[in-house]
Design a protein around this motif. Structure first.
Motif, PDB file in Angstrom:
ATOM      1  N   CYS A  47       0.830  -1.202   0.000  1.00 40.61           N
ATOM      2  CA  CYS A  47       0.000   0.000   0.000  1.00 40.61           C
ATOM      3  C   CYS A  47       0.871   1.262   0.000  1.00 40.61           C
ATOM      4  CB  CYS A  47      -0.974  -0.004   1.184  1.00 40.61           C
ATOM      5  SG  CYS A  47      -2.374   1.099   0.952  1.00 40.61           S
ATOM      6  N   VAL A  72      -7.685  -0.339  -0.352  1.00 42.31           N
ATOM      7  CA  VAL A  72      -7.594   1.057   0.070  1.00 42.31           C
ATOM      8  C   VAL A  72      -7.697   1.941  -1.160  1.00 42.31           C
ATOM      9  CG1 VAL A  72      -6.096   2.845   1.057  1.00 42.31           C
ATOM     10  CG2 VAL A  72      -6.200   0.585   2.108  1.00 42.31           C
ATOM     11  N   LEU A  85     -10.873   2.264   3.460  1.00 41.02           N
ATOM     12  CA  LEU A  85     -10.326   0.915   3.629  1.00 41.02           C
ATOM     13  C   LEU A  85     -11.485  -0.059   3.739  1.00 41.02           C
ATOM     14  CD1 LEU A  85      -7.472  -0.302   5.893  1.00 41.02           C
ATOM     15  CD2 LEU A  85      -9.754  -1.254   6.251  1.00 41.02           C
ATOM     16  N   LEU A 127      -5.641   2.211   8.207  1.00 44.35           N
ATOM     17  CA  LEU A 127      -6.225   3.371   7.535  1.00 44.35           C
ATOM     18  C   LEU A 127      -5.330   4.605   7.654  1.00 44.35           C
ATOM     19  CD1 LEU A 127      -8.699   4.786   6.168  1.00 44.35           C
ATOM     20  CD2 LEU A 127      -9.548   5.214   8.482  1.00 44.35           C
TER      21      LEU A 127
END
Length: 402
Positions: free
Chosen positions: A63, A129, A189, A215
């Motif tokens: 991410c 996400v 998320l 998050l």
């Protein structure tokens, strides 16, 4: 659901051999955490906030570099794998940039288990996400908003504009991250797991505290990549709020503690027995109520049926996500504020207790929910001490136009 319901109508998995999914392991790990667990996001633990470069060669990071293997929530460690056989964790991602401040990352966790009789079970969990503005179309935006802010979602502490539960999270970013046309940017998320027959359902990441860690780490790294990160990244050190009550499987004429909101009387007997109501946040700035008819495997139903999701929002940055969806005129004759009544949703914005307040309800286009919406707005405005939105008319049964 009442004790009169047949066992096959409960919507719960039948007893017998079944593959233990990742959420069960994660719940076990997090089960000892008290409701007042303090969530502290440490730069050392997440390992990316002090660095402006990405990606990180030779490291297992996901991410946009925000999450590091074996740090923080269990989804990043070996305990995320339930199966004893093949293990695989992969990520697909597009990072936001200054030129294009939109991004998406998907962390996929998959493992297999071979039972003694040779049968195989598969665990397939995905954490998605997104970084960017809310959907443009009104109906899609309301659905998106309710997914992350309604139901079981509770407000983030520290006054952060957002919401979180065990499998969802949303954070509205500072104004410096707004799009060029003035729309707020948000980071969301969502955790899902593929079940039998390829049915996709939500999965618990180990509690709201785990979702908050993931998050906020992704939001910080996304803002860095987009060039709008504030001097102080978002932090949560206060206890997370708890749901005011568990699912109510015997909802009365005061569903979600809202006087007069009688849903069961408008349903058939069999559906009324499977009615489930969830009271969400109830604060000065937010109130939520979710009502479903539990799925019946006997009838071939693969998921619950929504009756409605109702929300009241007074927080400025969260409310800004709904700018433009209420139009410029009252939704119907005699109503206060501006809004829209359409098949499947009602939304109204008006001043309440000195602040712009947005009320919305999502339901099935085939089901009349305007009466429920009227009852909901009457109860909330009365609680907040402001004038009602709906016109005064002779009493009507909730679920009927009035």
């Amino acid at each position: 659901m009442t004790g009169e319901s047949a066992p096959e109508d409960t919507g719960r998995p039948q007893e017998g051999k079944r593959f233990i999914r990742v959420r069960q392991r994660l719940r076990t790990r997090r089960g000892a955490l008290a409701a007042t667990t303090v969530v502290t996001l440490l730069a050392a633990g997440l390992g990316t906030w002090a660095t402006d470069t990405w990606p990180f060669e030779g490291r297992d990071r996901y991410c946009w570099g925000a999450w590091e293997r074996d740090s923080g929530p269990g989804i990043l460690g070996d305990e995320a794998f339930d199966g004893d056989d093949a293990h695989r964790r992969t990520a697909e991602e597009t990072a936001p940039t200054r030129a294009r401040p939109q991004g998406r990352c998907v962390l996929a966790v998959r493992s297999e288990h071979t039972f003694s009789d040779g049968d195989k079970g598969i665990q397939d969990t995905r954490v998605t996400v997104t970084y960017g503005p809310a959907p443009e179309r009104a109906a899609a935006r309301l659905e998106w908003f309710t997914t992350f802010v309604g139901g079981r979602a509770m407000p983030l502490p520290e006054g952060l504009p957002g919401a979180v539960d065990g499998s969802h999270g949303l954070l509205v970013l500072p104004e410096r991250c707004d799009t060029r046309d003035g729309r707020p940017t948000a980071v969301t998320l969502r955790a899902d797991e593929k079940g039998p027959d390829d049915v996709i359902g939500g999965t618990d990441l180990g509690g709201a505290d785990a979702a908050v860690e993931l998050l906020l780490a992704a939001a910080e790294q996304g803002m860095r990549a987009a060039g709008c990160a504030p001097a102080e990244p978002p932090r949560v050190t206060s206890p997370l709020l708890r749901l005011p009550e568990k699912d109510d499987t015997r909802p009365s004429s005061a569903v979600c503690r809202i006087p007069g909101l009688d849903v069961a009387s408008g349903l058939g007997k069999e559906a009324a027995l499977r009615l489930v109501a969830q009271t969400g946040a109830v604060t000065r700035d937010r109130q939520a109520c979710s009502v479903r008819i539990g799925r019946s495997p006997r009838l071939g139903e693969r998921e619950d049926t929504r009756v409605f999701d109702a929300l009241m929002i007074r927080e400025p940055r969260l409310g800004a996500l709904l700018d433009g969806v209420t139009g410029s005129r009252p939704p119907a004759r005699g109503w206060r504020g501006t809004g829209v009544f359409a098949a499947g949703h009602q939304v109204v914005r008006a001043r309440c207790a000195g602040r712009p307040t947005t009320f919305l309800m999502l339901g099935s286009p085939a089901r009349d929910t305007e009466g429920y919406f009227t009852t909901f707005t009457d109860a909330v405005t009365r609680r907040l001490g402001c004038a009602p939105l709906a016109p005064k008319t002779p009493a009507a049964t909730p679920g009927e136009h009035r």
